[in-house]
Design a protein around this motif. Structure first.
Motif, PDB file in Angstrom:
ATOM      1  N   LYS A   2       0.830  -1.206   0.000  1.00 40.17           N
ATOM      2  CA  LYS A   2       0.000   0.000   0.000  1.00 40.17           C
ATOM      3  C   LYS A   2       0.867   1.261   0.000  1.00 40.17           C
ATOM      4  CE  LYS A   2      -3.807   2.211   2.472  1.00 40.17           C
ATOM      5  NZ  LYS A   2      -3.254   3.518   2.184  1.00 40.17           N
ATOM      6  N   ASP A   3       1.893   1.279   0.840  1.00 39.04           N
ATOM      7  CA  ASP A   3       2.793   2.438   0.889  1.00 39.04           C
ATOM      8  C   ASP A   3       3.483   2.644  -0.455  1.00 39.04           C
ATOM      9  OD1 ASP A   3       2.072   2.781   3.536  1.00 39.04           O
ATOM     10  OD2 ASP A   3       3.952   1.986   4.349  1.00 39.04           O
ATOM     11  N   ASN A   4       3.912   1.557  -1.086  1.00 42.27           N
ATOM     12  CA  ASN A   4       4.569   1.645  -2.378  1.00 42.27           C
ATOM     13  C   ASN A   4       3.615   2.201  -3.434  1.00 42.27           C
ATOM     14  OD1 ASN A   4       6.859   1.146  -4.087  1.00 42.27           O
ATOM     15  ND2 ASN A   4       5.681  -0.531  -4.983  1.00 42.27           N
ATOM     16  N   GLU A   5       2.382   1.743  -3.427  1.00 41.57           N
ATOM     17  CA  GLU A   5       1.394   2.230  -4.386  1.00 41.57           C
ATOM     18  C   GLU A   5       1.096   3.709  -4.162  1.00 41.57           C
ATOM     19  OE1 GLU A   5      -3.098   1.230  -6.039  1.00 41.57           O
ATOM     20  OE2 GLU A   5      -2.329   0.168  -4.301  1.00 41.57           O
ATOM     21  N   ASP A   6       0.952   4.103  -2.894  1.00 41.52           N
ATOM     22  CA  ASP A   6       0.698   5.513  -2.576  1.00 41.52           C
ATOM     23  C   ASP A   6       1.860   6.397  -3.037  1.00 41.52           C
ATOM     24  OD1 ASP A   6      -1.731   4.798  -1.447  1.00 41.52           O
ATOM     25  OD2 ASP A   6      -0.988   4.908   0.626  1.00 41.52           O
TER      26      ASP A   6
END
Length: 54
Positions: A30-34
């Motif tokens: 999720k952090d990578n996508e954000d």
């Protein structure tokens, strides 16, 4: 970051390690996508001619 006190770093590590591997993986994804979406938006604002459909 060097301005975070050691006791806060230890607390953050304890919280992170208390999570299951699945929760940690989900959070990392999720952090990578954000982060990817942030940079994609920033890039398109700097140069609107850049294709952002990837």
């Amino acid at each position: 970051m060097t301005d975070t006190p050691d006791h806060i770093k230890k607390l953050q590590l304890q919280i992170w390690l208390a999570k299951t591997p699945e929760e940690r993986l989900f959070q990392a994804i999720k952090d990578n996508e954000d982060l990817f979406n942030f940079w994609k938006a920033a890039r398109s604002q700097l140069d609107p001619s850049i294709e952002t459909t990837h």
